[in-house]
Design a protein around this motif. Structure first.
Motif, PDB file in Angstrom:
ATOM      1  N   LEU A  80       0.964  -1.195  -0.143  1.00 35.34           N
ATOM      2  CA  LEU A  80       0.081  -0.085  -0.004  1.00 35.34           C
ATOM      3  C   LEU A  80       0.786   1.125  -0.254  1.00 35.34           C
ATOM      4  O   LEU A  80       0.613   2.196  -0.750  1.00 35.34           O
ATOM      5  CB  LEU A  80      -0.824   0.038   1.138  1.00 35.34           C
ATOM      6  CG  LEU A  80      -2.102  -1.064   1.191  1.00 35.34           C
ATOM      7  CD1 LEU A  80      -3.160  -0.652   2.412  1.00 35.34           C
ATOM      8  CD2 LEU A  80      -3.035  -0.658   0.005  1.00 35.34           C
ATOM      9  N   ILE A  81       1.918   1.203   0.783  1.00 38.84           N
ATOM     10  CA  ILE A  81       2.890   2.312   0.987  1.00 38.84           C
ATOM     11  C   ILE A  81       3.489   2.525  -0.703  1.00 38.84           C
ATOM     12  O   ILE A  81       3.418   3.544  -1.253  1.00 38.84           O
ATOM     13  CB  ILE A  81       4.320   2.114   1.625  1.00 38.84           C
ATOM     14  CG1 ILE A  81       3.296   2.257   3.254  1.00 38.84           C
ATOM     15  CG2 ILE A  81       5.128   3.209   1.676  1.00 38.84           C
ATOM     16  CD1 ILE A  81       4.189   2.043   4.254  1.00 38.84           C
ATOM     17  N   LEU A  82       4.080   1.413  -1.312  1.00 38.69           N
ATOM     18  CA  LEU A  82       4.499   1.491  -2.779  1.00 38.69           C
ATOM     19  C   LEU A  82       3.368   2.061  -3.593  1.00 38.69           C
ATOM     20  O   LEU A  82       3.979   2.822  -4.615  1.00 38.69           O
ATOM     21  CB  LEU A  82       4.836   0.096  -2.948  1.00 38.69           C
ATOM     22  CG  LEU A  82       6.391  -0.266  -2.339  1.00 38.69           C
ATOM     23  CD1 LEU A  82       6.731  -1.701  -2.549  1.00 38.69           C
ATOM     24  CD2 LEU A  82       7.549   0.739  -2.548  1.00 38.69           C
ATOM     25  N   LEU A  83       2.238   1.616  -3.498  1.00 36.96           N
ATOM     26  CA  LEU A  83       1.287   2.135  -4.237  1.00 36.96           C
ATOM     27  C   LEU A  83       0.812   3.670  -4.143  1.00 36.96           C
ATOM     28  O   LEU A  83       0.679   4.166  -5.139  1.00 36.96           O
ATOM     29  CB  LEU A  83      -0.046   1.374  -3.894  1.00 36.96           C
ATOM     30  CG  LEU A  83      -1.347   1.291  -4.967  1.00 36.96           C
ATOM     31  CD1 LEU A  83      -0.805   0.849  -6.290  1.00 36.96           C
ATOM     32  CD2 LEU A  83      -2.377   0.524  -4.706  1.00 36.96           C
ATOM     33  N   THR A 121      -1.845   3.978 -12.225  1.00 40.27           N
ATOM     34  CA  THR A 121      -1.735   3.432 -10.781  1.00 40.27           C
ATOM     35  C   THR A 121      -2.464   1.937 -10.624  1.00 40.27           C
ATOM     36  O   THR A 121      -1.939   1.298 -10.185  1.00 40.27           O
ATOM     37  CB  THR A 121      -2.205   4.715  -9.617  1.00 40.27           C
ATOM     38  OG1 THR A 121      -1.649   5.919 -10.001  1.00 40.27           O
ATOM     39  CG2 THR A 121      -1.767   3.991  -8.384  1.00 40.27           C
ATOM     40  N   LEU A 122      -3.670   1.896 -11.284  1.00 39.35           N
ATOM     41  CA  LEU A 122      -4.469   0.735 -11.197  1.00 39.35           C
ATOM     42  C   LEU A 122      -3.552  -0.372 -11.926  1.00 39.35           C
ATOM     43  O   LEU A 122      -3.518  -1.524 -11.204  1.00 39.35           O
ATOM     44  CB  LEU A 122      -5.908   0.871 -11.843  1.00 39.35           C
ATOM     45  CG  LEU A 122      -6.808   1.596 -10.793  1.00 39.35           C
ATOM     46  CD1 LEU A 122      -8.180   1.905 -11.597  1.00 39.35           C
ATOM     47  CD2 LEU A 122      -7.224   0.839  -9.673  1.00 39.35           C
ATOM     48  N   ILE A 123      -3.122  -0.124 -13.050  1.00 36.39           N
ATOM     49  CA  ILE A 123      -2.426  -0.944 -13.719  1.00 36.39           C
ATOM     50  C   ILE A 123      -1.210  -1.606 -12.934  1.00 36.39           C
ATOM     51  O   ILE A 123      -1.021  -2.806 -12.700  1.00 36.39           O
ATOM     52  CB  ILE A 123      -1.986  -0.616 -15.291  1.00 36.39           C
ATOM     53  CG1 ILE A 123      -2.905  -0.520 -16.146  1.00 36.39           C
ATOM     54  CG2 ILE A 123      -0.865  -1.364 -15.765  1.00 36.39           C
ATOM     55  CD1 ILE A 123      -2.802   0.376 -17.354  1.00 36.39           C
ATOM     56  N   PHE A 124      -0.425  -0.577 -12.297  1.00 38.84           N
ATOM     57  CA  PHE A 124       0.740  -1.025 -11.328  1.00 38.84           C
ATOM     58  C   PHE A 124       0.413  -1.662 -10.101  1.00 38.84           C
ATOM     59  O   PHE A 124       0.759  -2.783  -9.718  1.00 38.84           O
ATOM     60  CB  PHE A 124       1.405   0.200 -10.812  1.00 38.84           C
ATOM     61  CG  PHE A 124       2.461   0.501 -11.931  1.00 38.84           C
ATOM     62  CD1 PHE A 124       3.702  -0.294 -12.201  1.00 38.84           C
ATOM     63  CD2 PHE A 124       2.317   1.453 -13.012  1.00 38.84           C
ATOM     64  CE1 PHE A 124       4.461   0.407 -13.406  1.00 38.84           C
ATOM     65  CE2 PHE A 124       3.036   1.885 -13.841  1.00 38.84           C
ATOM     66  CZ  PHE A 124       4.480   1.301 -14.012  1.00 38.84           C
ATOM     67  N   ALA A 125      -0.938  -1.361  -9.847  1.00 43.07           N
ATOM     68  CA  ALA A 125      -1.476  -1.975  -8.476  1.00 43.07           C
ATOM     69  C   ALA A 125      -2.120  -3.645  -8.945  1.00 43.07           C
ATOM     70  O   ALA A 125      -1.652  -4.517  -8.054  1.00 43.07           O
ATOM     71  CB  ALA A 125      -2.818  -1.271  -7.928  1.00 43.07           C
ATOM     72  N   ILE A 126      -2.594  -3.799 -10.074  1.00 42.31           N
ATOM     73  CA  ILE A 126      -2.711  -5.241 -10.528  1.00 42.31           C
ATOM     74  C   ILE A 126      -1.527  -5.925 -10.740  1.00 42.31           C
ATOM     75  O   ILE A 126      -1.485  -7.029 -10.032  1.00 42.31           O
ATOM     76  CB  ILE A 126      -3.414  -5.053 -11.807  1.00 42.31           C
ATOM     77  CG1 ILE A 126      -5.040  -4.585 -11.507  1.00 42.31           C
ATOM     78  CG2 ILE A 126      -3.489  -6.532 -12.452  1.00 42.31           C
ATOM     79  CD1 ILE A 126      -5.459  -4.133 -13.035  1.00 42.31           C
ATOM     80  N   LYS A 127      -0.464  -5.376 -11.108  1.00 41.16           N
ATOM     81  CA  LYS A 127       0.882  -5.966 -11.189  1.00 41.16           C
ATOM     82  C   LYS A 127       1.639  -6.188  -9.794  1.00 41.16           C
ATOM     83  O   LYS A 127       2.080  -7.297  -9.405  1.00 41.16           O
ATOM     84  CB  LYS A 127       1.851  -5.151 -12.104  1.00 41.16           C
ATOM     85  CG  LYS A 127       3.139  -6.000 -12.329  1.00 41.16           C
ATOM     86  CD  LYS A 127       3.080  -7.313 -12.860  1.00 41.16           C
ATOM     87  CE  LYS A 127       4.419  -7.838 -13.134  1.00 41.16           C
ATOM     88  NZ  LYS A 127       4.406  -9.304 -13.614  1.00 41.16           N
ATOM     89  N   LEU A 128       1.285  -5.270  -8.890  1.00 41.79           N
ATOM     90  CA  LEU A 128       1.827  -5.421  -7.559  1.00 41.79           C
ATOM     91  C   LEU A 128       1.453  -6.196  -6.682  1.00 41.79           C
ATOM     92  O   LEU A 128       2.066  -7.080  -5.988  1.00 41.79           O
ATOM     93  CB  LEU A 128       1.918  -3.900  -6.951  1.00 41.79           C
ATOM     94  CG  LEU A 128       2.598  -3.844  -5.654  1.00 41.79           C
ATOM     95  CD1 LEU A 128       4.134  -4.111  -5.603  1.00 41.79           C
ATOM     96  CD2 LEU A 128       2.247  -2.333  -4.901  1.00 41.79           C
TER      97      LEU A 128
END
Length: 136
Positions: free
Chosen positions: A77-80, A125-132
């Motif tokens: 969550l912090i990284l996001l 951000t959502l694309i990176f969240a899906i990957k993360l």
């Protein structure tokens, strides 16, 4: 000599505390405020990110240790949040550069570009969240 028919000036007042809840910001104003917040977020997170990077390149064992630590939900969550800050700051920065080049200064175009910045930064951000979070 002053004219007896001088222009009536519009009166501007400060927003009071009880009016803040009802106050509606325009999209360009919201993008500008979020640009400042995201810049502060990036700046304040730099010492943490630099120390994590230095620890990750110290040795393969440290890299593996940090990699296993990224599995924590709170750290993700912090990284996001930092990723959102970077994505919004990048998109809004491009918009402000275009405004500096006198492109999109009209009210309608400025509002549209601000909406685009908000949508694109959230989608990235959502694309990176899906990957993360490993959904895909």
């Amino acid at each position: 000599m002053s004219d007896s028919k001088s222009k009536v000036r519009r009166e501007f007042r400060n927003v009071e505390i009880q009016q803040i809840v009802r106050y509606r910001n325009a999209f360009p104003q919201l993008v500008s405020i979020l640009h400042r917040i995201s810049g502060a977020l990036i700046f304040l997170s730099l010492p943490i990110l630099i120390s994590l990077f230095m620890a990750s390149v110290a040795s393969p064992a440290h890299f593996a240790e940090l990699g296993s630590g990224v599995g924590g939900f709170f750290l993700k969550l912090i990284l996001l949040a930092v990723l959102w800050g970077f994505m919004h700051h990048l998109c809004a920065g491009i918009r402000f550069l275009m405004l500096d080049l006198h492109y999109g200064l009209e009210k309608a175009k400025a509002a549209k570009s601000a909406q685009i910045v908000l949508v694109v930064s959230v989608v990235l951000t959502l694309i990176f969240a899906i990957k993360l979070f490993g959904v895909l």
